[in-house]
Design a protein around this motif. Sequence first.
Motif, mmCIF file in Angstrom:
data_model
loop_
_atom_site.group_PDB
_atom_site.id
_atom_site.type_symbol
_atom_site.label_atom_id
_atom_site.label_comp_id
_atom_site.label_asym_id
_atom_site.label_seq_id
_atom_site.Cartn_x
_atom_site.Cartn_y
_atom_site.Cartn_z
ATOM 1 N N LEU A 24 69.834 8.259 -1.957
ATOM 2 C CA LEU A 24 69.264 8.226 -2.768
ATOM 3 C C LEU A 24 69.814 8.479 -4.040
ATOM 4 N N GLU A 25 70.110 7.737 -5.062
ATOM 5 C CA GLU A 25 70.423 7.857 -6.218
ATOM 6 C C GLU A 25 69.053 7.674 -7.639
ATOM 7 N N ILE A 26 68.696 8.808 -8.793
ATOM 8 C CA ILE A 26 67.901 8.558 -9.391
ATOM 9 C C ILE A 26 68.621 7.699 -10.168
ATOM 10 N N HIS A 27 68.894 6.490 -10.758
ATOM 11 C CA HIS A 27 69.273 5.559 -11.768
ATOM 12 C C HIS A 27 68.339 6.016 -13.491
ATOM 13 N N ASP A 28 68.883 5.818 -14.572
ATOM 14 C CA ASP A 28 68.200 5.862 -15.385
ATOM 15 C C ASP A 28 67.524 4.564 -15.854
ATOM 16 N N SER A 29 68.269 4.053 -15.410
ATOM 17 C CA SER A 29 67.507 2.321 -15.797
ATOM 18 C C SER A 29 66.014 2.616 -15.213
ATOM 19 N N LEU A 30 65.415 3.257 -13.907
ATOM 20 C CA LEU A 30 64.567 3.639 -13.336
ATOM 21 C C LEU A 30 63.206 4.024 -14.375
ATOM 22 N N TYR A 31 63.513 4.502 -15.268
ATOM 23 C CA TYR A 31 62.350 5.033 -16.144
ATOM 24 C C TYR A 31 62.560 3.819 -17.184
ATOM 25 N N ASP A 32 63.404 3.146 -18.137
ATOM 26 C CA ASP A 32 63.791 2.597 -19.451
ATOM 27 C C ASP A 32 62.719 1.023 -19.238
ATOM 28 N N ARG A 33 61.801 1.359 -19.749
ATOM 29 C CA ARG A 33 60.652 0.719 -19.981
ATOM 30 C C ARG A 33 60.616 -0.867 -20.892
ATOM 31 N N THR A 34 62.335 -0.860 -21.267
ATOM 32 C CA THR A 34 62.638 -1.702 -22.529
ATOM 33 C C THR A 34 63.301 -2.970 -21.340
ATOM 34 N N GLN A 35 64.035 -2.522 -20.051
ATOM 35 C CA GLN A 35 64.751 -3.137 -20.203
ATOM 36 C C GLN A 35 64.464 -4.985 -19.096
ATOM 37 N N GLU A 36 65.152 -6.053 -19.564
ATOM 38 C CA GLU A 36 64.624 -6.763 -19.640
ATOM 39 C C GLU A 36 65.819 -7.574 -18.783
ATOM 40 N N ILE A 37 65.237 -8.648 -17.430
ATOM 41 C CA ILE A 37 65.856 -8.813 -16.853
ATOM 42 C C ILE A 37 65.535 -10.178 -16.530
ATOM 43 N N THR A 38 67.054 -11.199 -17.144
ATOM 44 C CA THR A 38 67.147 -12.691 -16.887
ATOM 45 C C THR A 38 67.594 -13.345 -16.255
ATOM 46 N N VAL A 39 67.083 -14.352 -15.168
ATOM 47 C CA VAL A 39 68.096 -14.390 -14.153
ATOM 48 C C VAL A 39 67.877 -15.770 -14.908
ATOM 49 N N ALA A 40 68.865 -17.016 -14.709
ATOM 50 C CA ALA A 40 69.310 -18.251 -14.344
ATOM 51 C C ALA A 40 68.667 -19.048 -14.112
ATOM 52 N N GLU A 41 67.828 -19.715 -14.790
ATOM 53 C CA GLU A 41 67.242 -20.535 -13.877
ATOM 54 C C GLU A 41 68.000 -21.716 -12.123
ATOM 55 N N PRO A 42 68.269 -21.662 -11.281
ATOM 56 C CA PRO A 42 68.660 -22.781 -10.698
ATOM 57 C C PRO A 42 68.703 -23.728 -10.569
ATOM 58 N N GLU A 43 69.925 -24.730 -10.390
ATOM 59 C CA GLU A 43 69.514 -26.107 -10.360
ATOM 60 C C GLU A 43 69.427 -26.769 -8.665
ATOM 61 N N PHE A 44 68.329 -27.006 -8.173
ATOM 62 C CA PHE A 44 67.692 -27.129 -7.149
ATOM 63 C C PHE A 44 67.731 -28.098 -6.862
ATOM 64 N N LEU A 45 68.286 -29.108 -5.340
ATOM 65 C CA LEU A 45 68.452 -30.755 -5.248
ATOM 66 C C LEU A 45 67.299 -30.731 -4.542
ATOM 67 N N ASN A 46 66.851 -30.275 -3.543
ATOM 68 C CA ASN A 46 66.384 -30.490 -2.590
ATOM 69 C C ASN A 46 64.613 -30.492 -2.580
ATOM 70 N N PHE A 60 64.105 -19.391 -4.620
ATOM 71 C CA PHE A 60 65.292 -18.244 -5.749
ATOM 72 C C PHE A 60 66.527 -19.570 -4.871
ATOM 73 N N SER A 61 67.772 -19.435 -5.568
ATOM 74 C CA SER A 61 68.728 -19.866 -4.911
ATOM 75 C C SER A 61 70.427 -19.333 -5.037
ATOM 76 N N ALA A 62 70.332 -19.254 -3.402
ATOM 77 C CA ALA A 62 71.375 -17.526 -3.186
ATOM 78 C C ALA A 62 72.073 -17.429 -1.376
ATOM 79 N N ASP A 63 72.881 -17.080 -1.445
ATOM 80 C CA ASP A 63 73.739 -17.256 -0.146
ATOM 81 C C ASP A 63 72.871 -15.825 1.325
ATOM 82 N N ILE A 64 71.777 -16.624 1.681
ATOM 83 C CA ILE A 64 71.175 -15.980 2.386
ATOM 84 C C ILE A 64 71.636 -16.260 3.584
ATOM 85 N N THR A 65 72.089 -17.144 3.913
ATOM 86 C CA THR A 65 72.385 -17.347 6.282
ATOM 87 C C THR A 65 73.537 -16.500 6.169
ATOM 88 N N GLY A 66 74.480 -15.842 4.857
ATOM 89 C CA GLY A 66 75.446 -15.820 5.161
ATOM 90 C C GLY A 66 76.998 -16.521 5.527
#
Length: 208
Positions: A24-46, A60-66
């Motif tokens: 395991l590696e401890i990343h600096d971002s582990l303690y970065d309280r200012t970091q913002e994560i933005t995820v684009a809203e997927p276009e859901f068809l169903n 969410f929208s992603a390939d989970i079945t491989g």
Amino acid sequence: MFCAVVLALVSGFLYLAVTDSSILEIHDSLYDRTQEITVAEPEFLNRDLIREDYRVIDSFSADITGDGLSDEVYLIERPFRDWPFAVWHEMETVISGNKDERGLSCSIFVFGPKSPNDTTGSLLWAGSPMFVPFTEIEQIDSDKDKVFEIAAIESDYTIWSTGYGTDVAVWIWDGFGFRRDCFCGERSFLYDSLEINETTSILQVRVK
């Protein structure tokens, strides 16, 4: 997939680094309280295929079945329904208790295309009422193979209606459904919300 976890609590947020290695590696971002994560809203068809008496808690929208194609994953709250044969024979099953005091249960639905030319998609999997209800789901590719897993805040049917969870876990598609791959949480917290940095596989969880 083997997964390991690093936890750190910083100002009301629990940070969990999920990796596919025992190193395991401890990343600096582990303690970065200012970091913002933005995820684009997927276009859901169903989404229109979800029944009116079902409520979409998260998605969410992603390939989970491989198969290399993007799937639509829905976390569903719905009225509990036991397996049909149990209703016919007036008997209990292993899922009979998978509901809360309101008679509602939690399920995962997966929609997706059957080929690259399929622009509408269809229902690939509809899960039975889960024994562990989720309050929130996110996609995570912890082993960087471009096939995503479900990171979920797990709850208990006794408190599910509050929106809080008691564990964080990673669930993986095994071809027949989902299985829990690892626990990431710590039961001394109540979990409120979940965000993921896909670059570092850092899970940011707000705790009560």
